[in-house]
Design a protein around this motif. Structure first.
Motif, PDB file in Angstrom:
ATOM      1  N   ASN A  29       1.726  -5.227  15.344  1.00 21.34           N
ATOM      2  CA  ASN A  29       0.697  -4.509  14.592  1.00 21.34           C
ATOM      3  C   ASN A  29       1.282  -3.986  13.297  1.00 21.34           C
ATOM      4  N   GLY A  30       0.514  -4.125  12.223  1.00 25.02           N
ATOM      5  CA  GLY A  30       0.977  -3.648  10.932  1.00 25.02           C
ATOM      6  C   GLY A  30       1.855  -4.637  10.193  1.00 25.02           C
ATOM      7  N   ALA A  31       2.027  -5.847  10.758  1.00 29.17           N
ATOM      8  CA  ALA A  31       2.898  -6.859  10.140  1.00 29.17           C
ATOM      9  C   ALA A  31       2.335  -7.378   8.825  1.00 29.17           C
ATOM     10  N   GLY A  32       1.013  -7.252   8.660  1.00 32.17           N
ATOM     11  CA  GLY A  32       0.385  -7.750   7.441  1.00 32.17           C
ATOM     12  C   GLY A  32      -0.457  -8.998   7.664  1.00 32.17           C
ATOM     13  N   LYS A  33      -0.766  -9.302   8.922  1.00 27.44           N
ATOM     14  CA  LYS A  33      -1.500 -10.532   9.240  1.00 27.44           C
ATOM     15  C   LYS A  33      -2.933 -10.496   8.683  1.00 27.44           C
ATOM     16  N   SER A  34      -3.640  -9.418   8.984  1.00 27.44           N
ATOM     17  CA  SER A  34      -5.022  -9.322   8.481  1.00 27.44           C
ATOM     18  C   SER A  34      -5.042  -9.218   6.954  1.00 27.44           C
ATOM     19  N   SER A  35      -4.049  -8.538   6.398  1.00 26.99           N
ATOM     20  CA  SER A  35      -3.971  -8.425   4.934  1.00 26.99           C
ATOM     21  C   SER A  35      -3.759  -9.801   4.301  1.00 26.99           C
ATOM     22  N   VAL A  38       2.898  -5.021   2.939  1.00 30.02           N
ATOM     23  CA  VAL A  38       2.156  -5.919   3.837  1.00 30.02           C
ATOM     24  C   VAL A  38       2.459  -7.380   3.535  1.00 30.02           C
ATOM     25  N   PHE A  49       0.895  -1.167   0.000  1.00 32.51           N
ATOM     26  CA  PHE A  49       0.000   0.000   0.000  1.00 32.51           C
ATOM     27  C   PHE A  49       0.922   1.202   0.000  1.00 32.51           C
TER      28      PHE A  49
HETATM   29  N1  LIG Z   1      -6.724  -0.966   2.464  1.00 36.40           N
HETATM   30  C1  LIG Z   1      -5.599  -0.434   2.944  1.00 36.40           C
HETATM   31  N2  LIG Z   1      -5.093   0.712   2.450  1.00 36.40           N
HETATM   32  C2  LIG Z   1      -3.950   1.251   2.920  1.00 36.40           C
HETATM   33  N3  LIG Z   1      -3.216   0.710   3.892  1.00 36.40           N
HETATM   34  C3  LIG Z   1      -3.654  -0.428   4.442  1.00 36.40           C
HETATM   35  C4  LIG Z   1      -4.863  -1.063   3.994  1.00 36.40           C
HETATM   36  N4  LIG Z   1      -5.030  -2.210   4.715  1.00 36.40           N
HETATM   37  C5  LIG Z   1      -3.992  -2.269   5.559  1.00 36.40           C
HETATM   38  N5  LIG Z   1      -3.179  -1.213   5.404  1.00 36.40           N
HETATM   39  C6  LIG Z   1      -1.936  -0.974   6.149  1.00 36.40           C
HETATM   40  O1  LIG Z   1      -1.112  -2.115   6.008  1.00 36.40           O
HETATM   41  C7  LIG Z   1      -0.422  -2.407   7.196  1.00 36.40           C
HETATM   42  C8  LIG Z   1      -0.660  -3.823   7.604  1.00 36.40           C
HETATM   43  O2  LIG Z   1      -1.988  -3.952   8.042  1.00 36.40           O
HETATM   44  P1  LIG Z   1      -2.604  -5.323   8.578  1.00 36.40           P
HETATM   45  O3  LIG Z   1      -2.551  -6.352   7.526  1.00 36.40           O
HETATM   46  O4  LIG Z   1      -3.952  -4.978   9.110  1.00 36.40           O
HETATM   47  O5  LIG Z   1      -1.612  -5.702   9.754  1.00 36.40           O
HETATM   48  P2  LIG Z   1      -1.817  -6.583  11.059  1.00 36.40           P
HETATM   49  O6  LIG Z   1      -3.112  -7.335  10.923  1.00 36.40           O
HETATM   50  O7  LIG Z   1      -0.624  -7.482  11.096  1.00 36.40           O
HETATM   51  O8  LIG Z   1      -1.824  -5.637  12.216  1.00 36.40           O
HETATM   52  C9  LIG Z   1      -0.884  -1.381   8.229  1.00 36.40           C
HETATM   53  O9  LIG Z   1       0.095  -0.387   8.314  1.00 36.40           O
HETATM   54  C10 LIG Z   1      -2.165  -0.854   7.643  1.00 36.40           C
HETATM   55  O10 LIG Z   1      -2.388   0.480   8.001  1.00 36.40           O
END
Ligand SMILES: Nc1ncnc2c1ncn2[C@@H]1O[C@H](COP(=O)(O)OP(=O)(O)O)[C@@H](O)[C@H]1O
Ligand SMILES: [Mg+2]
Length: 245
Positions: free
Chosen positions: A42-48, A22, A17
């Protein structure tokens, strides 16, 4: 399908992004009937990562294969019917529907079921996840813990072959956590792969046989839970945060 064939495989998956990475050429495999924990700051990319598996987010590069077949072009609903279920870190029930109705919707989303089959699945999951007493309450009126429980139940009601759990344990008491670990184990015994992102590391280590640590979209360590948590690089990415291991 040979014994070694993965149920789910990510091959060189990358996603950015803007300047944030991510996923950085991630290659991961998950087998049927295995429970895997994913940790990382946090921000590692797990949810992504979950979003790319479930079809909510398109990778920039790489492939996601389920049962040996690329699912990149398939929408989330199709992937769900194939057996890929994810929960959301912030629960997303249909607020005006009752708990039971939410489970019915999930059951029908997971596959072509008759009316009776849908009811049977929803009733079984209700029981399994300890939501029976809340069956007729609107989801919007549940407290956070019950909402987390419903999020898990909705995932289960689709009758997945792989279940992706995104921080479903935060805030649970020890007995509630033990019950959750028990549910995960029952699900695993039905040959479902469970991939569980969780900050509550001591719960994870009881439930999983392997842990993956991600940071900045990169694989930092992977393997035996205790070994991964003792890994200096893993400790480093948590920057002294007590990960409770
Ligand atoms: N749709 C998006 N647009 C821009 N940035 C995003 C989006 N989704 C996630 N991010 C960014 O990507 C990074 C990883 O997010 P995420 O996958 O939620 O991490 P985690 O679940 O490990 O905390 C974060 O910095 C988040 O702000
Ligand atoms: Mg997350």
């Amino acid at each position: 399908m040979t014994a070694e064939a993965a149920l789910l495989e990510l091959a060189g998956v990358s996603k950015r992004f803007g300047r944030i990475t991510v996923a950085d050429s991630l290659s991961l495999r998950f087998q049927a009937g295995e429970t895997v924990g994913i940790v990382g700051p946090n921000g590692a990319g797990k949810s992504s990562l979950f979003a790319m598996i479930a079809g909510d987010l398109k990778p920039d590069a790489g492939d996601v294969r389920f049962d040996g077949r690329s699912v990149l072009r398939l929408d989330p609903a199709t992937r769900c019917r194939m057996g890929i279920a994810r929960t959301y870190q912030v629960p997303r029930p249909f607020e005006n529907m009752t708990v039971f109705e939410n489970l019915l919707v999930a059951a029908y989303r997971g596959g072509q079921l008759s009316r009776l089959q849908g009811y049977t699945v929803a009733a079984r999951i209700l029981e399994e996840t300890g939501l029976s007493e809340d069956a007729n309450r609107p989801a919007g009126r549940l407290g956070l813990l019950q909402r987390k429980r419903l999020e898990l139940a909705r995932g289960l009601a689709t009758q997945p072959r792989i279940l992706l759990l995104d921080e479903v344990a935060g805030g649970l008491t020890d007995p509630e956590m033990a019950a959750l670990v028990e549910i995960v184990e029952q699900v695993r015994q039905r040959s479902v792969a469970v991939v569980w992102v969780e900050h509550v590391v001591h719960a994870l280590t009881r439930a999983v046989s392997r842990i993956i640590c991600l940071a900045g979209g990169r694989l930092i360590a992977e393997g035996d839970p205790q070994e991964v948590l003792a890994n200096p690089e893993v400790k480093e990415v948590y920057l002294g945060v007590d990960i409770g291991a």
